[in-house]
Design an enzyme around this catalytic site. Structure first.
Site, mmCIF file in Angstrom:
data_model
loop_
_atom_site.group_PDB
_atom_site.id
_atom_site.type_symbol
_atom_site.label_atom_id
_atom_site.label_comp_id
_atom_site.label_asym_id
_atom_site.label_seq_id
_atom_site.Cartn_x
_atom_site.Cartn_y
_atom_site.Cartn_z
ATOM 1 N N LYS A 7 -4.812 3.407 -1.040
ATOM 2 C CA LYS A 7 -5.901 4.310 -1.594
ATOM 3 C C LYS A 7 -5.849 4.671 -3.102
ATOM 4 C CE LYS A 7 -6.984 6.453 2.603
ATOM 5 N NZ LYS A 7 -6.846 7.559 3.669
ATOM 6 N N MET A 33 -2.280 7.228 14.972
ATOM 7 C CA MET A 33 -3.474 7.361 14.494
ATOM 8 C C MET A 33 -4.355 8.582 15.519
ATOM 9 S SD MET A 33 -4.916 3.920 12.890
ATOM 10 C CE MET A 33 -4.273 3.162 14.197
ATOM 11 N N ASP A 41 0.892 -1.111 -0.008
ATOM 12 C CA ASP A 41 -0.003 0.019 -0.012
ATOM 13 C C ASP A 41 0.970 1.428 -0.058
ATOM 14 O OD1 ASP A 41 0.704 -0.085 2.501
ATOM 15 O OD2 ASP A 41 -1.340 -1.516 3.150
HETATM 16 C C1 LIG Z 1 -2.639 1.923 10.564
HETATM 17 S S1 LIG Z 1 -1.495 2.151 11.727
HETATM 18 C C2 LIG Z 1 -0.106 1.105 11.289
HETATM 19 C C3 LIG Z 1 0.970 1.207 12.297
HETATM 20 C C4 LIG Z 1 2.037 0.190 12.014
HETATM 21 N N1 LIG Z 1 1.634 -1.349 11.879
HETATM 22 C C5 LIG Z 1 3.207 0.068 13.064
HETATM 23 O O1 LIG Z 1 3.327 -1.025 13.773
HETATM 24 O O2 LIG Z 1 3.848 1.244 12.890
HETATM 25 C C6 LIG Z 1 -0.752 3.629 10.961
HETATM 26 C C7 LIG Z 1 -0.070 4.873 12.072
HETATM 27 O O3 LIG Z 1 1.393 4.337 12.421
HETATM 28 C C8 LIG Z 1 1.826 5.571 12.707
HETATM 29 N N2 LIG Z 1 2.931 5.824 11.619
HETATM 30 C C9 LIG Z 1 3.452 4.682 10.905
HETATM 31 N N3 LIG Z 1 4.545 5.192 10.231
HETATM 32 C C10 LIG Z 1 4.966 6.213 10.675
HETATM 33 C C11 LIG Z 1 6.105 7.193 10.612
HETATM 34 N N4 LIG Z 1 6.902 6.830 9.613
HETATM 35 N N5 LIG Z 1 6.135 8.123 11.218
HETATM 36 C C12 LIG Z 1 5.306 8.656 12.148
HETATM 37 N N6 LIG Z 1 3.994 7.832 12.384
HETATM 38 C C13 LIG Z 1 3.840 6.729 11.622
HETATM 39 C C14 LIG Z 1 0.993 6.618 12.382
HETATM 40 O O4 LIG Z 1 0.380 7.092 13.465
HETATM 41 C C15 LIG Z 1 -0.149 6.168 11.588
HETATM 42 O O5 LIG Z 1 -1.211 6.993 11.441
#
Ligand SMILES: C[S@@+](CC[C@H](N)C(=O)[O-])C[C@H]1O[C@@H](n2cnc3c(N)ncnc32)[C@H](O)[C@@H]1O
Length: 257
Positions: free
Chosen positions: A60, A173, A38
């Site tokens: 998306k 999130m 994705d």
């Molecule tokens: C659907 S969740 C997935 C989390 C993912 N499985 C993990 O373990 O990091 C998506 C959220 O993870 C956070 N996120 C993921 N990658 C990020 C990054 N590089 N910098 C900051 N926040 C991040 C944000 O809060 C984002 O809205």
């Protein structure tokens, strides 16, 4: 002709910097017949796939609706039964707010062999990459990882409970509910409770702002902070050591395929 063994590897891609994938995750990408990815998947990781590997985007789509979880589940089984080894590449760790287990259960019930390759979650990587210790002796005793937004779009009730504890609270999130989150912590802890927000953690465009429940909104506006971001709340934020960003470098083909 080899007999097809439908297999699904759910692979954690890490937080953003392509070098933060595990060796096992990289090897799975290099062996895959099909990769479902994705929007957050890095180009550098997809370039590690075999030239004949099918790359299927399931994020998306411009002007169209997002793929539903059901559609993604069905695509996984479709490709595994026709092509063999499917890698489902997911940001961070697949099982941290990643719906990895739903995909795994669906595929397993349809006779697909499954494996999970854990990944480095942004919940851990973002504070670390910003120079904030997630735990520090004498400062905190635990940390909570909470989603700010439920699938209904509402704020998680666990944020209220977390605010009543003394734990470091790491919110994923959470940006669309930032105002509510800070007012909850202002009431349950203090207006001076430390907070950091890390956007695009581990990538060259990483941004970090720090402040308190009272002034973080101004920092967010001035520095144009938005998603994807990790919010860190608690005294460990005051222990921050500023560092150079970890600049991603090319993945060299040192690993044998
Ligand atoms: C659907 S969740 C997935 C989390 C993912 N499985 C993990 O373990 O990091 C998506 C959220 O993870 C956070 N996120 C993921 N990658 C990020 C990054 N590089 N910098 C900051 N926040 C991040 C944000 O809060 C984002 O809205």
């Amino acid at each position: 002709m080899n007999e097809l063994n439908p297999t699904l590897s759910i692979v954690g891609a890490g937080p953003g910097d392509p070098e933060l994938i595990t060796i096992k995750g990289l090897k799975a990408i290099q062996k895959a017949d099909v990769i479902l990815y994705d929007a957050l998947a890095s180009k550098e990781l997809l370039e590690q796939a075999r030239p004949d590997c099918k790359l299927v985007y399931v994020g998306k789509r411009k002007g169209k609706k997002e793929f539903s979880q059901d559609e993604i589940n069905q695509l996984i089984v479709f490709y595994a039964t026709r092509y063999g080894h499917v890698v489902r590449l997911k940001g961070g760790d697949p099982n941290v707010f990643g719906r990895g287990h739903e995909e795994l259960e669906y595929a397993a019930r349809r006779g697909v062999t499954i494996q999970v390759v854990p990944g480095v979650s942004s919940s851990i990587a973002a504070p670390s990459a910003a120079g904030i210790p997630i735990t520090k002796r004498g400062v905190n005793e635990s940390f909570w990882v909470v989603t700010g937004t439920l699938s209904s779009g509402e704020l998680s009730n666990d944020i209220y409970l977390a605010a009543q504890s003394s734990a470091t609270v790491i919110v994923l999130m959470g940006m669309s509910h930032l105002n509510t989150i800070t007012s909850i912590f202002q009431d349950s802890r203090s207006p001076f409770e430390p907070i950091a927000i890390i956007q695009n953690a581990t990538l060259p465009e990483q941004k970090v702002v720090t402040g308190t429940m009272m002034n973080i909104h101004q920092q967010v506006l001035e520095n144009d902070i938005s998603s994807p971001a990790v919010i860190v709340i608690g005294k460990v934020v005051n222990e921050r050591t500023e560092m150079e960003n970890l600049i991603p470098v090319e993945i060299h083909n040192t690993l044998q395929r």
